[in-house]
Scaffold this active site. Structure first.
Site, short mmCIF file in Angstrom:
data_model
loop_
_atom_site.label_atom_id
_atom_site.label_comp_id
_atom_site.label_asym_id
_atom_site.label_seq_id
_atom_site.Cartn_x
_atom_site.Cartn_y
_atom_site.Cartn_z
N CYS A 36 0.82 -1.22 0.00
CA CYS A 36 0.00 0.00 0.00
C CYS A 36 0.85 1.27 0.00
O CYS A 36 2.03 1.26 0.35
CB CYS A 36 -0.91 -0.01 1.23
SG CYS A 36 -2.36 1.04 1.04
N ASP A 44 -6.56 -3.85 11.03
CA ASP A 44 -5.41 -2.95 11.01
C ASP A 44 -5.20 -2.36 12.40
O ASP A 44 -6.06 -2.49 13.28
CB ASP A 44 -5.71 -1.84 9.98
CG ASP A 44 -4.47 -1.13 9.46
OD1 ASP A 44 -3.38 -1.34 10.01
OD2 ASP A 44 -4.62 -0.36 8.49
#
Ligand SMILES: O=C(O)c1ccccc1NCC(=O)[C@H](O)[C@H](O)COP(=O)(O)O
Length: 203
Positions: A6, A122
């Site tokens: 990412c 996360d």
């Protein structure tokens, strides 16, 4: 093991991730040092091979803004951070959706509970590189397509996978030389390490 890298911002970042065998590449459209502008994202996304999923990352942005960016860039799936309500997922149901959340006792860890295709667990501060306590999900894991993120790097991803056996892993900070600047050697090392685990487990 499904691997997402990412916070990519350059052609070189994308080439390193795709060349290493990443399954998904993420572009941050939220306020962040990693934020990418729409024309650059559109160009990078257009050059990603079709077998690699392109992910647009959003944090607490209005649904209309998310939709506009998604349509302008052609990104393949929307990663929604900030505990958006069911209504927002319904508003954006024309797109493929990933629900990104941290783990609290109240978190619904059922993949698809909000209509999403993928679930991302996360750290509370997304993109911070901070680890979080995996103990609660080691014994009570989500089923299906869920990714683990939060402080992963080439040196700890094996242990994290062994601990909670996610469907996939996601990394940003752990493959950077400084905040927002990707290190292509670290990207290659991370993907190889995560993929190597799959091979080890299946043999
Ligand atoms: O990267 C950011 O700055 C960011 C900002 C706002 C929402 C999400 C953001 N990033 C998400 C990711 O990069 C990954 O999905 C994941 O959180 C990576 O975590 P880490 O490896 O700990 O940086």
């Amino acid at each position: 093991m499904y691997v997402k890298v990412c916070g990519l911002r350059t052609e070189g970042d994308v080439a390193a991730a795709v060349g290493a065998g990443a399954d998904a590449v993420g572009f941050v459209f939220a306020a962040s040092p990693r934020k990418i502008d729409i024309p650059t994202a559109r160009k990078l996304i257009a050059d990603v091979p079709p077998n690699v999923l392109t992910v647009g990352v959003f944090l607490k942005q209005p649904a209309e803004e998310v939709r506009e960016i998604a349509l302008a860039t052609g990104v393949g799936i929307l990663q929604l951070h900030g505990d958006y309500p069911h209504e927002t997922f319904a508003e954006l149901a024309e797109f493929r959706l990933m629900r990104a959340t941290s783990l609290t006792p109240e978190t619904d860890i059922t993949v698809g509970a909000f209509g999403e295709e993928l679930l991302l667990l996360d750290s509370p501060q997304a993109g911070s590189g901070e680890r979080w306590d995996l103990t609660p999900i080691a014994s009570s894991r989500p089923e299906g397509q869920w990714l683990l993120a939060g402080g992963l790097n080439p040196g700890n991803v094996r242990a994290a996978i062994d601990a909670v056996r996610p469907w996939g892993v996601d990394v940003s900070s752990g493959v950077e030389s400084s905040r927002g600047v990707k290190d292509h050697d670290l990207i290659r090392a991370f993907v190889a390490e995560a993929k190597r685990i799959t091979a080890d487990k299946s043999s």
